[in-house]
Write a protein that holds these residues in place. Structure first.
Motif, PDB file in Angstrom:
ATOM      1  N   UNK A   1     -24.305 -48.568  -5.248  1.00  0.00           N
ATOM      2  CA  UNK A   1     -22.959 -48.188  -4.881  1.00  0.00           C
ATOM      3  C   UNK A   1     -22.816 -48.368  -3.367  1.00  0.00           C
ATOM      4  N   UNK A   2     -21.702 -48.926  -2.962  1.00  0.00           N
ATOM      5  CA  UNK A   2     -21.490 -49.172  -1.538  1.00  0.00           C
ATOM      6  C   UNK A   2     -21.043 -47.900  -0.817  1.00  0.00           C
ATOM      7  N   UNK A   3     -21.133 -47.954   0.489  1.00  0.00           N
ATOM      8  CA  UNK A   3     -20.667 -46.844   1.319  1.00  0.00           C
ATOM      9  C   UNK A   3     -19.181 -46.572   1.065  1.00  0.00           C
ATOM     10  N   UNK A   4     -18.397 -47.622   0.944  1.00  0.00           N
ATOM     11  CA  UNK A   4     -16.964 -47.463   0.685  1.00  0.00           C
ATOM     12  C   UNK A   4     -16.732 -46.787  -0.662  1.00  0.00           C
ATOM     13  N   UNK A   5     -17.469 -47.196  -1.671  1.00  0.00           N
ATOM     14  CA  UNK A   5     -17.348 -46.548  -2.985  1.00  0.00           C
ATOM     15  C   UNK A   5     -17.665 -45.061  -2.893  1.00  0.00           C
ATOM     16  N   UNK A   6     -18.714 -44.735  -2.172  1.00  0.00           N
ATOM     17  CA  UNK A   6     -19.092 -43.328  -2.017  1.00  0.00           C
ATOM     18  C   UNK A   6     -18.005 -42.540  -1.290  1.00  0.00           C
ATOM     19  N   UNK A   7     -17.420 -43.138  -0.253  1.00  0.00           N
ATOM     20  CA  UNK A   7     -16.356 -42.455   0.482  1.00  0.00           C
ATOM     21  C   UNK A   7     -15.105 -42.294  -0.376  1.00  0.00           C
ATOM     22  N   UNK A   8     -14.798 -43.295  -1.197  1.00  0.00           N
ATOM     23  CA  UNK A   8     -13.657 -43.185  -2.116  1.00  0.00           C
ATOM     24  C   UNK A   8     -13.876 -42.055  -3.122  1.00  0.00           C
ATOM     25  N   UNK A   9     -15.058 -42.009  -3.704  1.00  0.00           N
ATOM     26  CA  UNK A   9     -15.358 -40.952  -4.662  1.00  0.00           C
ATOM     27  C   UNK A   9     -15.275 -39.571  -4.017  1.00  0.00           C
ATOM     28  N   UNK A  10     -15.792 -39.440  -2.815  1.00  0.00           N
ATOM     29  CA  UNK A  10     -15.753 -38.156  -2.117  1.00  0.00           C
ATOM     30  C   UNK A  10     -14.304 -37.752  -1.812  1.00  0.00           C
ATOM     31  N   UNK A  11     -13.483 -38.705  -1.401  1.00  0.00           N
ATOM     32  CA  UNK A  11     -12.081 -38.397  -1.107  1.00  0.00           C
ATOM     33  C   UNK A  11     -11.329 -38.007  -2.372  1.00  0.00           C
TER      34      UNK A  11
ATOM     35  N   UNK B   1      -5.545 -43.091   1.128  1.00  0.00           N
ATOM     36  CA  UNK B   1      -4.689 -44.195   1.567  1.00  0.00           C
ATOM     37  C   UNK B   1      -5.492 -45.118   2.469  1.00  0.00           C
ATOM     38  N   UNK B   2      -6.125 -44.559   3.477  1.00  0.00           N
ATOM     39  CA  UNK B   2      -6.903 -45.361   4.421  1.00  0.00           C
ATOM     40  C   UNK B   2      -8.045 -46.095   3.729  1.00  0.00           C
ATOM     41  N   UNK B   3      -8.727 -45.419   2.831  1.00  0.00           N
ATOM     42  CA  UNK B   3      -9.869 -46.040   2.155  1.00  0.00           C
ATOM     43  C   UNK B   3      -9.439 -47.154   1.215  1.00  0.00           C
TER      44      UNK B   3
END
Length: 69
Positions: A1-11, A21-23
């Motif tokens: 899982x990419x860093x972006x995917x992890x940040x999306x899931x956390x958000x 929105x930003x992600x």
């Protein structure tokens, strides 16, 4: 899982719609296909509409240019 995917899931988990929105914009900007970019921009646009966020007009313009609005 990419860093972006992890940040999306956390958000999503935090229900942080401003961050979503930003992600999703970031995901669209780095997408490898127009289909994926349209998918991510649509999500960003929906969250922007829900929050009456100032980015909604720019997102609509991008989606329209892609023939998706």
């Amino acid at each position: 899982m990419s860093d972006l995917d992890e940040r999306l899931l956390a958000a999503h988990e935090a229900d942080d719609r401003g961050a979503l929105i930003a992600l999703y914009i970031e995901a669209a900007d780095t997408a490898t296909s127009e289909t994926a970019a349209g998918f991510y921009l649509t999500h960003a646009y929906v969250f922007a509409l829900e929050l009456n966020d100032g980015r909604q007009d720019a997102l609509r313009t991008r989606l329209k240019a892609m023939g998706r609005v």
